[in-house]
Design a protein around this motif. Structure first.
Motif, PDB file in Angstrom:
ATOM      1  N   ASP A   9      53.688 -27.862 -13.199  1.00 52.57           N
ATOM      2  CA  ASP A   9      52.284 -28.001 -12.333  1.00 52.57           C
ATOM      3  C   ASP A   9      52.248 -29.406 -11.903  1.00 52.57           C
ATOM      4  OD1 ASP A   9      49.055 -28.277 -11.894  1.00 52.57           O
ATOM      5  OD2 ASP A   9      50.008 -26.593 -11.046  1.00 52.57           O
ATOM      6  N   LYS A  17      47.193 -36.384 -11.267  1.00 50.51           N
ATOM      7  CA  LYS A  17      46.718 -34.927 -11.366  1.00 50.51           C
ATOM      8  C   LYS A  17      45.552 -34.845 -10.426  1.00 50.51           C
ATOM      9  CE  LYS A  17      44.347 -35.418 -15.448  1.00 50.51           C
ATOM     10  NZ  LYS A  17      44.038 -34.964 -16.877  1.00 50.51           N
ATOM     11  N   HIS A  42      58.901 -25.755 -10.076  1.00 49.57           N
ATOM     12  CA  HIS A  42      57.618 -26.015  -9.964  1.00 49.57           C
ATOM     13  C   HIS A  42      56.672 -25.247  -9.332  1.00 49.57           C
ATOM     14  CE1 HIS A  42      60.778 -29.439  -8.459  1.00 49.57           C
ATOM     15  NE2 HIS A  42      60.472 -29.560  -9.989  1.00 49.57           N
ATOM     16  N   SER A  43      55.331 -25.449  -9.470  1.00 57.62           N
ATOM     17  CA  SER A  43      54.506 -24.789  -8.829  1.00 57.62           C
ATOM     18  C   SER A  43      53.745 -25.523  -7.663  1.00 57.62           C
ATOM     19  CB  SER A  43      53.200 -24.516  -9.741  1.00 57.62           C
ATOM     20  OG  SER A  43      52.616 -25.663  -9.938  1.00 57.62           O
ATOM     21  N   SER A  96      50.911 -30.595  -4.236  1.00 54.06           N
ATOM     22  CA  SER A  96      50.352 -29.367  -4.480  1.00 54.06           C
ATOM     23  C   SER A  96      50.391 -28.440  -3.351  1.00 54.06           C
ATOM     24  CB  SER A  96      48.866 -29.538  -5.012  1.00 54.06           C
ATOM     25  OG  SER A  96      47.835 -29.991  -4.225  1.00 54.06           O
TER      26      SER A  96
END
Length: 289
Positions: A9, A17, A42-43, A96
Motif C-alpha cells: 500500500d 503516507k 501494488h494497491s 493512491s
C-alpha cells in the motif's frame, strides 16, 4: 488462509503516507527498496520513466526491456518485478487511488488515458525525443516542489502530473489510430470494467450482455471488431491472468487457487489452465520461479 504474494500500500512508504504519493529519483528508490525487485503487487498507481540503464521488467507475466526513454504505467493489482543488468536512473511516482478524486470534478478522469488501461497495449512506451524532454522537465519540477513547503504545492504537483499524462497521450496520438464508433468504445470499456469486478462469479458472455442491456451476439461482434477476440476469450484471459498471479505464490496449493477462482474441482481448473496456456499450473509455476 495463506496470504497471496506481497501487496504494498502507499502507506508502506512512511514518509509519504499522509499525502498519498511518493516521488523519487529511480536510482535512489531502487536501492532503498530492494525487496520490490521481486514479484509483488501494488494497491496504488505506479509510474516509472527510465533515463539510464538496461535490464528486464515483467508486468503481469509479459517481459519488457528496460531502455532509456521508456515510461510505463501500472494500475492497482498488477504484478511486476525488475531484473536490472546495469545501473538504472530515472523517475518514479506512486500515488493512491484517491489521490486525484478530491481534486478533479470527474473522478474517472484518468480513464481518458489509454495507458492506465492494462489491456490497451499502451502501458509501456518508448517516448519520442521531444516528448521525453518535456516529461523529464516536468518530473524535475515535481521533485523541486517537494523540497520545501509552499502555498498550493500539493495542487501544483497534481497539475504537473496531469501535464505528464497529457504529454504522453499526445505522443501516443501520433500513431494515428483509426477512428472507431465512440458508443462501441464506451460499451467495450464498460464490459472490461464488469469483467474486472465479476470474472470470478460470471464466466459467460450472456451474463455480461444482460448487464449491458445488449444481446450476446452484439457483445461478441463488438469484441471481435475492436479486439480481434471473442467476448468469451476476454473473460477467460482475465481468469487466466488471475490464476498466474496466484500461482507465483508458492505457499498456495493448486487446490487453494482453484477454490479462490471458484472452480468446482481442481481437476477442472487444471484442464482449463492447460487449454488456455498450453501448460499445466504446476509447470507454469516452476517455469516462473
Amino acid at each position: 488462509m495463506k496470504n497471496d504474494i506481497p501487496v504494498y500500500d502507499i502507506s508502506t512508504f512512511e514518509e509519504y503516507k499522509n499525502a498519498g504519493i511518493l516521488v523519487s529519483r529511480f536510482g535512489h528508490y531502487s536501492k532503498q527498496y530492494l525487496h520490490l525487485h521481486s514479484a509483488h503487487r501494488h494497491s496504488f498507481y505506479h509510474m516509472v520513466c527510465f533515463t539510464k540503464g538496461s535490464g528486464l521488467q515483467t508486468i503481469d507475466f509479459k517481459n519488457y526491456p528496460v531502455l532509456p526513454g521508456m515510461i510505463y504505467f501500472m494500475t492497482p493489482g498488477q504484478v511486476h518485478s525488475w531484473a536490472f543488468e546495469s545501473e538504472v536512473e530515472g523517475y518514479i511516482i506512486n500515488f493512491s487511488e484517491n489521490y486525484f478524486k478530491s481534486f478533479l470534478y470527474n473522478p474517472l478522469y484518468l480513464e481518458n488515458f489509454s495507458f492506465f488501461d492494462e489491456h490497451s497495449g499502451d502501458a509501456v512506451l518508448v517516448l519520442p525525443e521531444q516528448t521525453m524532454t518535456k516529461v523529464v522537465s516536468l518530473f524535475e519540477e515535481i521533485l523541486h516542489e517537494g523540497k520545501e513547503s509552499r502555498p498550493f504545492d500539493a495542487d501544483l504537483v497534481k497539475l504537473l502530473m496531469l501535464n505528464i499524462f497529457i504529454q504522453v497521450s499526445r505522443g501516443l496520438s501520433l500513431k494515428q489510430q483509426p477512428q472507431t464508433n465512440s458508443y462501441n468504445q464506451t460499451l467495450l470499456k464498460s464490459f472490461k470494467k464488469l469483467i474486472e469486478t465479476n470474472f470470478i462469479e460470471l464466466r459467460f458472455p450472456k451474463q455480461y450482455a444482460e448487464l449491458l442491456y445488449i444481446t450476446p451476439n452484439h457483445l461478441n461482434a463488438l469484441c471481435n471488431d475492436l479486439l480481434g477476440i471473442s467476448a468469451g476469450q476476454l473473460i477467460r484471459d482475465r481468469v487466466i491472468l488471475e490464476a498466474k498471479r496466484l500461482l507465483i505464490n508458492m505457499e498456495l496449493s493448486i487446490a487453494e487457487i482453484s477454490e479462490k477462482l471458484a472452480f468446482s474441482d481442481p481437476s477442472y481448473f487444471i484442464k482449463f489452465f492447460k487449454k488456455q496456456v498450453d501448460s499445466t499450473p504446476d509447470k507454469f509455476r516452476k517455469q516462473d520461479k
